[in-house]
Design a protein around this motif. Sequence first.
Motif, PDB file in Angstrom:
ATOM      1  N   VAL A  38       1.096  -1.180   0.044  1.00 15.12           N
ATOM      2  CA  VAL A  38      -0.086  -0.146  -0.126  1.00 15.12           C
ATOM      3  C   VAL A  38       0.839   1.189  -0.014  1.00 15.12           C
ATOM      4  CG1 VAL A  38      -1.679   1.464   1.414  1.00 15.12           C
ATOM      5  CG2 VAL A  38      -1.992  -1.362   1.194  1.00 15.12           C
ATOM      6  N   LEU A  39       1.903   1.336   0.824  1.00 17.15           N
ATOM      7  CA  LEU A  39       2.862   2.519   0.936  1.00 17.15           C
ATOM      8  C   LEU A  39       3.517   2.487  -0.278  1.00 17.15           C
ATOM      9  CD1 LEU A  39       3.921   2.189   4.591  1.00 17.15           C
ATOM     10  CD2 LEU A  39       2.095   3.883   3.644  1.00 17.15           C
ATOM     11  N   GLY A  40       3.921   1.504  -0.858  1.00 14.89           N
ATOM     12  CA  GLY A  40       4.714   1.463  -2.116  1.00 14.89           C
ATOM     13  C   GLY A  40       4.015   2.150  -3.275  1.00 14.89           C
ATOM     14  N   GLY A  41       2.581   1.974  -3.288  1.00 17.01           N
ATOM     15  CA  GLY A  41       1.940   2.841  -4.343  1.00 17.01           C
ATOM     16  C   GLY A  41       2.076   4.278  -3.848  1.00 17.01           C
ATOM     17  N   PHE A  42       2.096   4.650  -2.645  1.00 19.76           N
ATOM     18  CA  PHE A  42       1.949   6.055  -2.493  1.00 19.76           C
ATOM     19  C   PHE A  42       3.458   6.667  -2.360  1.00 19.76           C
ATOM     20  CE2 PHE A  42      -1.882   4.757  -0.679  1.00 19.76           C
ATOM     21  CZ  PHE A  42      -2.670   5.799  -0.991  1.00 19.76           C
ATOM     22  N   PHE A  43       4.546   5.983  -1.929  1.00 14.68           N
ATOM     23  CA  PHE A  43       5.729   6.254  -1.828  1.00 14.68           C
ATOM     24  C   PHE A  43       6.786   5.478  -2.561  1.00 14.68           C
ATOM     25  CE2 PHE A  43       3.279   7.569   2.054  1.00 14.68           C
ATOM     26  CZ  PHE A  43       3.353   8.734   2.146  1.00 14.68           C
ATOM     27  N   PRO A  44       6.790   5.405  -3.771  1.00 14.25           N
ATOM     28  CA  PRO A  44       7.762   4.683  -4.415  1.00 14.25           C
ATOM     29  C   PRO A  44       9.122   5.472  -4.636  1.00 14.25           C
ATOM     30  CG  PRO A  44       6.243   5.454  -6.188  1.00 14.25           C
ATOM     31  CD  PRO A  44       5.679   5.954  -4.793  1.00 14.25           C
ATOM     32  N   THR A  45      10.175   4.609  -4.552  1.00 17.61           N
ATOM     33  CA  THR A  45      11.508   5.627  -4.694  1.00 17.61           C
ATOM     34  C   THR A  45      11.670   6.150  -5.882  1.00 17.61           C
ATOM     35  OG1 THR A  45      12.503   3.415  -5.355  1.00 17.61           O
ATOM     36  CG2 THR A  45      12.742   4.207  -2.901  1.00 17.61           C
ATOM     37  N   ALA A  46      11.059   5.556  -6.950  1.00 18.98           N
ATOM     38  CA  ALA A  46      11.233   6.213  -8.327  1.00 18.98           C
ATOM     39  C   ALA A  46      10.518   7.426  -8.464  1.00 18.98           C
ATOM     40  CB  ALA A  46      10.564   5.050  -9.530  1.00 18.98           C
ATOM     41  N   ALA A  47       9.608   7.766  -7.591  1.00 11.01           N
ATOM     42  CA  ALA A  47       8.959   9.106  -7.521  1.00 11.01           C
ATOM     43  C   ALA A  47       9.889  10.244  -7.149  1.00 11.01           C
ATOM     44  CB  ALA A  47       7.602   9.037  -6.596  1.00 11.01           C
ATOM     45  N   PHE A  87       8.956  15.316   3.908  1.00  9.39           N
ATOM     46  CA  PHE A  87       7.905  14.358   4.479  1.00  9.39           C
ATOM     47  C   PHE A  87       7.858  12.908   3.670  1.00  9.39           C
ATOM     48  CE2 PHE A  87       3.657  12.861   4.457  1.00  9.39           C
ATOM     49  CZ  PHE A  87       3.383  12.603   5.899  1.00  9.39           C
ATOM     50  N   ILE A  88       7.804  13.289   2.288  1.00 14.46           N
ATOM     51  CA  ILE A  88       7.626  12.127   1.420  1.00 14.46           C
ATOM     52  C   ILE A  88       9.135  11.441   1.597  1.00 14.46           C
ATOM     53  CG2 ILE A  88       7.389  11.491  -1.120  1.00 14.46           C
ATOM     54  CD1 ILE A  88       5.631  13.908  -1.380  1.00 14.46           C
ATOM     55  N   PHE A  89      10.143  11.788   1.672  1.00 14.70           N
ATOM     56  CA  PHE A  89      11.354  11.158   1.693  1.00 14.70           C
ATOM     57  C   PHE A  89      11.510  10.265   2.757  1.00 14.70           C
ATOM     58  CE2 PHE A  89      15.793  10.301   1.576  1.00 14.70           C
ATOM     59  CZ  PHE A  89      16.339  10.643   0.535  1.00 14.70           C
ATOM     60  N   TRP A  90      11.039  10.823   3.764  1.00 21.51           N
ATOM     61  CA  TRP A  90      10.901  10.065   5.351  1.00 21.51           C
ATOM     62  C   TRP A  90      10.091   8.753   5.130  1.00 21.51           C
ATOM     63  CZ3 TRP A  90       7.523   8.135   9.020  1.00 21.51           C
ATOM     64  CH2 TRP A  90       8.161   7.893  10.177  1.00 21.51           C
ATOM     65  N   TRP A  91       8.882   8.903   4.519  1.00 23.62           N
ATOM     66  CA  TRP A  91       8.035   7.810   4.433  1.00 23.62           C
ATOM     67  C   TRP A  91       8.408   6.759   3.176  1.00 23.62           C
ATOM     68  CZ3 TRP A  91       4.238   5.692   6.956  1.00 23.62           C
ATOM     69  CH2 TRP A  91       3.787   6.666   8.071  1.00 23.62           C
ATOM     70  N   THR A  92       9.282   7.277   2.203  1.00 24.07           N
ATOM     71  CA  THR A  92       9.668   6.468   1.330  1.00 24.07           C
ATOM     72  C   THR A  92      10.732   5.617   2.060  1.00 24.07           C
ATOM     73  OG1 THR A  92       9.344   8.164  -0.527  1.00 24.07           O
ATOM     74  CG2 THR A  92      10.846   6.316  -0.966  1.00 24.07           C
ATOM     75  N   GLY A  93      11.658   6.058   2.562  1.00 27.36           N
ATOM     76  CA  GLY A  93      12.513   5.147   3.369  1.00 27.36           C
ATOM     77  C   GLY A  93      12.024   4.194   4.212  1.00 27.36           C
ATOM     78  N   LYS A  94      10.843   4.523   4.789  1.00 20.08           N
ATOM     79  CA  LYS A  94      10.165   3.577   5.761  1.00 20.08           C
ATOM     80  C   LYS A  94       9.612   2.346   4.934  1.00 20.08           C
ATOM     81  CE  LYS A  94       6.558   3.095   9.388  1.00 20.08           C
ATOM     82  NZ  LYS A  94       7.573   2.382  10.179  1.00 20.08           N
ATOM     83  N   THR A  95       9.162   2.925   3.923  1.00 14.90           N
ATOM     84  CA  THR A  95       8.504   1.985   2.884  1.00 14.90           C
ATOM     85  C   THR A  95       9.602   0.835   2.246  1.00 14.90           C
ATOM     86  OG1 THR A  95       7.007   3.565   2.174  1.00 14.90           O
ATOM     87  CG2 THR A  95       6.988   1.554   0.733  1.00 14.90           C
TER      88      THR A  95
END
Length: 557
Positions: free
Chosen positions: A312-321, A337-345
Amino acid sequence: MDSILRLAHEQVLPAWFAPRPSAPFLDYGLTHSASLASGIPEPSLRLLLTVLAGYPIAIFYRLIFLNKTSSIVGESARNSFFLVSGLLMSYYFNSFDIIHPLTTCVGTWLICRVIALIAPKNRSLASTLSFLFNFGYLLTSYKYAATEEYDICYTMQQCVQCLRMIGYGMDFMDGQPKSAKKKDVATPASEEKKVDTPAPTPAPAAPVVVRDKTPISFGRDIALAQLPTLAETIGYAFFPFAFLVGPQFSFSLYKKFISMELFNVPIPASAAGSDEAKAAAAATVNGIPQGSLRYALRCFFLGIFYLGLGQVLGGFFPTAALLGKAFLERSFAERVFIFWWTGKTVLNKYLGIWTIGEGPCVLSGITFNGYDAQGKPDWDGLRNVNPINYEFATSLTQIVTSFNMNTNFWAKLYVFKRLRFLGNKNLSALGVLLFLAVWHGTHIGYFCCFGLEFMDMETERRMSARFGKPINAFITRQKGVAHVVAKAVWGVITWLLTTSALYFAAVPFDLLQLDKSKQALQTINYLGVYVMLGLLFLDIFLGIVMPKKRSKSIKTE
């Protein structure tokens, strides 16, 4: 000579190490259909199915080999079961590429066997050759099989088995019998005085104590005095519930497990007569202590939760984005904020697959960790993740002890402690992180990740000594509501700093390539690097203008 090397580089080595096509009778059609339906890439789904296959295999093992009424309960039969089932599971995942883990497993055993025959007093040579063989084979596999993306192929099992067989060789070295002390040649044997000494009085039996709740993967008795058989070595290397995603553990533990010695742990005296102790004892009569089914189900559902959350999170916070132009159009605060969540994902998928992989290990019984003070069996002996400690960690030290725990334990035992000749813990820690970076692969993203981890750990150590101790002392002096509020505020601050440092380093780990990692870090203006360097320079500056007072008695290591 040049022509031979060129031939090896261009034809021989690629032909051997490049991934082979799947066997024609291994039909991955169902896997492909499930991949299309779920949206999970086919290699990832095949990995997940291989790990999930451990559950029915573990249940079958319990029904047949842990049933005291069955005649198939011998140590050899158990090892044969794990050998065959492990090879079959590895063949499903790797197809013809199973030849690679088989080569390093048998090759390591042959190295130890030959050295034991021709140089029995020089086992360190076997350990050195085993290290070079396994690590060199892994790096060569990366050279000819890796792509610019995260590869799910035979190198995944090879990566896990590399550590397992290196540890196997070092354990064989540590089991070298110590030579008897030579007698003093100046004193003839005929002149040696014989002294009659009374027989020692046997010591009273020590009370049963509760086993230390530490990982049982590498205990104090892991040295191998005798080289195991080839069948035992293959069964250990291809242990069906741990050959692909871990956890790491010693051959000594595997031997105790198949011989059932692992379960010969008395219930603590403090639990004598308790209901838990009686139930545990009753269960032990028929097999293994109770509670493993409940713990395995917990592992399964928690792992599924983490994998689902990652999807689910990968759909919102993919590293490619992070590499797209649209990301740069956001405000700086949004990007952070998005970078933080991407690392967690990025890290969630590891939490999920490790936790699911723990379940079959628990069902088989190899994770048995003794009894607690109330006589209740513990089954967390090989857990690779402590979710509560990980999610709420307030220091990177807590992260290290709660994430990929058994691999970290392996690195501490076989790398960190064996670098003590450097005479500096920082150098030993740097050596461990460098080893782990190369072990993961040759992509620059791994080196960025572990390099940042080393610098973050050093920054945390300095800041904790400079500010952490005074702040904690201040919080301790507070009373009532002020104490609760101050402790909560400080906990949130340290948690945010810890997770930010961790997730900041996780993004290069996933992007792998230098250009992609650099581009992603630029989007937040290298915030993590500048904060870390700023804190380091602050500590150096304060050390100059406000030097610490040294006590008269200083203990040095």
